[in-house]
Design a protein around this motif. Structure first.
Motif, PDB file in Angstrom:
ATOM      1  N   VAL A 218       0.840  -1.205   0.000  1.00 44.98           N
ATOM      2  CA  VAL A 218       0.000   0.000   0.000  1.00 44.98           C
ATOM      3  C   VAL A 218       0.871   1.250   0.000  1.00 44.98           C
ATOM      4  N   ASP A 219       2.070   1.153   0.587  1.00 40.87           N
ATOM      5  CA  ASP A 219       2.948   2.322   0.623  1.00 40.87           C
ATOM      6  C   ASP A 219       4.083   2.221  -0.397  1.00 40.87           C
ATOM      7  N   GLY A 220       4.241   1.075  -1.021  1.00 49.24           N
ATOM      8  CA  GLY A 220       5.367   0.839  -1.932  1.00 49.24           C
ATOM      9  C   GLY A 220       5.141   1.439  -3.312  1.00 49.24           C
ATOM     10  N   ARG A 221       6.210   1.369  -4.112  1.00 48.74           N
ATOM     11  CA  ARG A 221       6.109   1.885  -5.488  1.00 48.74           C
ATOM     12  C   ARG A 221       5.552   0.791  -6.374  1.00 48.74           C
ATOM     13  N   THR A 222       4.278   0.522  -6.230  1.00 45.87           N
ATOM     14  CA  THR A 222       3.705  -0.638  -6.917  1.00 45.87           C
ATOM     15  C   THR A 222       3.370  -0.335  -8.373  1.00 45.87           C
ATOM     16  N   LEU A 223       3.294   0.955  -8.722  1.00 46.90           N
ATOM     17  CA  LEU A 223       3.033   1.365 -10.116  1.00 46.90           C
ATOM     18  C   LEU A 223       1.819   0.634 -10.705  1.00 46.90           C
ATOM     19  N   GLY A 224       0.846   0.375  -9.851  1.00 49.40           N
ATOM     20  CA  GLY A 224      -0.362  -0.308 -10.315  1.00 49.40           C
ATOM     21  C   GLY A 224      -0.134  -1.779 -10.652  1.00 49.40           C
ATOM     22  N   LEU A 225       1.031  -2.327 -10.241  1.00 50.08           N
ATOM     23  CA  LEU A 225       1.388  -3.700 -10.638  1.00 50.08           C
ATOM     24  C   LEU A 225       0.971  -4.759  -9.624  1.00 50.08           C
ATOM     25  N   ALA A 226       0.615  -4.310  -8.402  1.00 51.12           N
ATOM     26  CA  ALA A 226       0.309  -5.309  -7.364  1.00 51.12           C
ATOM     27  C   ALA A 226      -0.959  -4.920  -6.624  1.00 51.12           C
ATOM     28  N   LYS A 227      -1.642  -5.927  -6.092  1.00 52.88           N
ATOM     29  CA  LYS A 227      -2.811  -5.672  -5.252  1.00 52.88           C
ATOM     30  C   LYS A 227      -2.337  -5.129  -3.910  1.00 52.88           C
ATOM     31  N   PRO A 228      -3.186  -4.362  -3.218  1.00 51.27           N
ATOM     32  CA  PRO A 228      -2.746  -3.860  -1.907  1.00 51.27           C
ATOM     33  C   PRO A 228      -2.506  -5.000  -0.928  1.00 51.27           C
ATOM     34  N   THR A 229      -1.358  -4.941  -0.238  1.00 49.00           N
ATOM     35  CA  THR A 229      -1.104  -5.859   0.872  1.00 49.00           C
ATOM     36  C   THR A 229      -0.577  -5.009   2.014  1.00 49.00           C
ATOM     37  N   PHE A 230      -0.658  -5.527   3.228  1.00 47.83           N
ATOM     38  CA  PHE A 230      -0.385  -4.702   4.409  1.00 47.83           C
ATOM     39  C   PHE A 230       0.769  -5.241   5.240  1.00 47.83           C
ATOM     40  N   VAL A 231       1.727  -5.884   4.591  1.00 45.71           N
ATOM     41  CA  VAL A 231       2.855  -6.457   5.336  1.00 45.71           C
ATOM     42  C   VAL A 231       3.720  -5.309   5.873  1.00 45.71           C
ATOM     43  N   VAL A 232       3.874  -5.283   7.195  1.00 38.58           N
ATOM     44  CA  VAL A 232       4.610  -4.177   7.816  1.00 38.58           C
ATOM     45  C   VAL A 232       6.103  -4.371   7.590  1.00 38.58           C
ATOM     46  N   VAL A 233       6.739  -3.315   7.070  1.00 37.08           N
ATOM     47  CA  VAL A 233       8.180  -3.371   6.817  1.00 37.08           C
ATOM     48  C   VAL A 233       8.922  -2.440   7.770  1.00 37.08           C
ATOM     49  N   GLY A 234       8.238  -1.405   8.228  1.00 38.04           N
ATOM     50  CA  GLY A 234       8.855  -0.445   9.141  1.00 38.04           C
ATOM     51  C   GLY A 234       7.806   0.522   9.650  1.00 38.04           C
ATOM     52  N   ASN A 235       8.270   1.585  10.296  1.00 38.19           N
ATOM     53  CA  ASN A 235       7.356   2.576  10.879  1.00 38.19           C
ATOM     54  C   ASN A 235       7.903   3.980  10.660  1.00 38.19           C
ATOM     55  N   VAL A 236       7.018   4.929  10.631  1.00 39.87           N
ATOM     56  CA  VAL A 236       7.370   6.320  10.363  1.00 39.87           C
ATOM     57  C   VAL A 236       6.718   7.183  11.451  1.00 39.87           C
ATOM     58  N   PRO A 237       7.461   8.207  11.983  1.00 43.75           N
ATOM     59  CA  PRO A 237       6.853   9.027  13.046  1.00 43.75           C
ATOM     60  C   PRO A 237       5.775   9.972  12.517  1.00 43.75           C
ATOM     61  N   LEU A 238       4.920  10.406  13.420  1.00 40.74           N
ATOM     62  CA  LEU A 238       3.791  11.272  13.040  1.00 40.74           C
ATOM     63  C   LEU A 238       3.457  12.211  14.192  1.00 40.74           C
ATOM     64  N   VAL A 239       3.178  13.477  13.878  1.00 44.72           N
ATOM     65  CA  VAL A 239       2.500  14.317  14.865  1.00 44.72           C
ATOM     66  C   VAL A 239       1.116  14.616  14.312  1.00 44.72           C
ATOM     67  N   LEU A 240       0.133  14.644  15.194  1.00 45.69           N
ATOM     68  CA  LEU A 240      -1.239  14.925  14.751  1.00 45.69           C
ATOM     69  C   LEU A 240      -1.523  16.408  14.895  1.00 45.69           C
ATOM     70  N   ARG A 241      -2.526  16.890  14.160  1.00 46.11           N
ATOM     71  CA  ARG A 241      -3.021  18.255  14.392  1.00 46.11           C
ATOM     72  C   ARG A 241      -3.316  18.396  15.872  1.00 46.11           C
ATOM     73  N   GLU A 242      -2.840  19.477  16.466  1.00 46.27           N
ATOM     74  CA  GLU A 242      -2.964  19.603  17.921  1.00 46.27           C
ATOM     75  C   GLU A 242      -4.432  19.602  18.370  1.00 46.27           C
ATOM     76  N   SER A 243      -5.311  20.106  17.507  1.00 42.80           N
ATOM     77  CA  SER A 243      -6.730  20.160  17.887  1.00 42.80           C
ATOM     78  C   SER A 243      -7.341  18.774  18.062  1.00 42.80           C
ATOM     79  N   LEU A 244      -6.660  17.747  17.525  1.00 39.70           N
ATOM     80  CA  LEU A 244      -7.191  16.381  17.688  1.00 39.70           C
ATOM     81  C   LEU A 244      -6.798  15.768  19.037  1.00 39.70           C
ATOM     82  N   LEU A 245      -5.792  16.353  19.694  1.00 44.00           N
ATOM     83  CA  LEU A 245      -5.203  15.682  20.862  1.00 44.00           C
ATOM     84  C   LEU A 245      -6.160  15.504  22.050  1.00 44.00           C
ATOM     85  N   PRO A 246      -6.971  16.522  22.425  1.00 44.05           N
ATOM     86  CA  PRO A 246      -7.843  16.287  23.581  1.00 44.05           C
ATOM     87  C   PRO A 246      -8.792  15.104  23.362  1.00 44.05           C
ATOM     88  N   GLY A 247      -9.317  14.974  22.142  1.00 38.40           N
ATOM     89  CA  GLY A 247     -10.211  13.848  21.832  1.00 38.40           C
ATOM     90  C   GLY A 247      -9.470  12.519  21.912  1.00 38.40           C
TER      91      GLY A 247
END
Ligand code: AMP
Length: 339
Positions: A218-247
């Protein structure tokens, strides 16, 4: 293991000489490094052929290379080292959740949650009972009226999932499926994995950060050549919009209360709520992990930015776990942080 059994084991422990033991995989580098930085002894339990890698790390005091299915029979050796087992995703994979429930070694966290995690339906029920928004679950293909994702029980790291646009594709996909599965509404949006730490000692839930999984087709350079698969290869950090944090914080607290109600204990230590955030900014939770998730390792050493809401120095999750164990040992409250 009942709470009484665990207290019995702890009575024989020297709280000044604890060893943090974990399986050498998943997030163990973070866990073992954090333990050493908090002054605890460390033990890596390595599957055959992997011990050499961990033996090179200065913060690993001991490595046992073994067939991890045999771990229950090593309980006495672990007890003699005053070991606290720190579970992670691969622990359940190697040892099995039933063996993990019965393991005769004090285990950091609420191990009773493992039973809920092992069954996709119970898992969703626990999230819903906390009042969290969850994807619709379909009991049969006939009910399906939109895109779905099919998840096999026990599928690890997204392997074996498939997406179907509608009932026809779903029927096709199910032909190749063997074993129990769940058919879930496919929620359109961005994934976000929320990291929390529940501290029984401080009686509070700490929001620790977020990550995104980096998944092969799903995140790879599949160029439309492969069906989506969800095999985890690694992780990437994220910060959320601050307005979402209280919820997000409120959702975490509701989940912690639901866990306490259902299992008799709070979540204890790290857990994760796994979500898709829609373009309406609604958060839909499709999964939880009742222990450390591998995505917390994106903050290893430098610490999660959100940890500064509670501490003057940034902390990563490995160090946070060790801190709770050390403080519990120092104050005679170990029984509150292990099950
Ligand atoms: P999991 O192994 O359950 O964390 O799921 C693997 C991946 O599938 C996640 O990273 C999500 O991107 C995706 N996923 C799981 N459930 C859903 C859902 N109900 N709707 C949309 N995407 C999902």
């Amino acid at each position: 293991m009942s709470a009484g059994d665990v207290r019995g084991l702890l009575r024989r422990y020297d709280p000044g000489k604890l060893t943090v033991a974990t399986i050498a995989s998943h997030s163990s580098i973070q866990i073992l490094l954090g333990a050493k930085r908090e002054g605890l002894r460390t033990l890596a339990l390595a599957p055959p052929g992997r011990g050499w890698f961990y033996s090179r790390m200065w913060f690993v005091d001991e490595v046992w290379e073994m067939d991890l299915r045999e771990l229950p029979s090593a309980a006495d050796r672990l007890l003699s080292m005053n070991a606290i087992l720190v579970p992670h995703g691969s622990y359940v994979e190697y040892v099995g959740w039933r063996a993990a429930l019965e393991m005769r070694v004090p285990t950091f966290g609420n191990r009773y949650l493992l039973e809920w995690e092992a069954d996709q339906h119970r898992k969703m029920e626990l999230l819903a009972s906390a009042g969290l928004r969850t994807p619709r679950t379909y009991r049969s293909p006939e009910e399906v009226d939109g895109p779905v994702i099919v998840k096999l029980y026990g599928a690890k790291g997204g392997k074996g999932y498939f997406v179907a646009r509608g009932v026809e594709e779903l029927r096709d996909g199910l032909r190749g499926v063997d074993g129990p599965y769940i058919i879930q509404e496919y929620v359109v949006g961005v994934p976000a994995y929320h990291h929390f730490f529940y501290s029984p000692l401080r009686g509070r839930l700490e929001l620790f950060g977020f990550d995104i999984r980096y998944e092969s087709n799903v995140d790879g350079r599949t160029l439309g050549l492969a069906k989506p698969t969800f095999v985890v290869v690694g992780n990437v950090p994220l910060v959320l919009r601050e307005s979402l944090l209280p919820g997000v914080q409120r959702d975490g607290e509701s989940f912690a209360s639901a866990v306490r109600e259902r299992t008799g204990r709070p979540p204890i230590g790290p857990f994760s709520l796994e979500s898709i955030i829609k373009d309406t900014l609604e958060i839909v939770y499709f999964e939880f992990s009742g222990r450390i998730v591998a995505g917390t390792s994106v903050y290893m050493v430098h610490g999660s930015p959100y940890s500064l809401m509670y501490f003057r120095e940034p902390l990563d999750m490995g160090r946070r776990i060790a801190m709770e164990i050390r403080e519990a040992a120092e104050s005679g409250r170990l029984d509150e942080v292990v099950t």
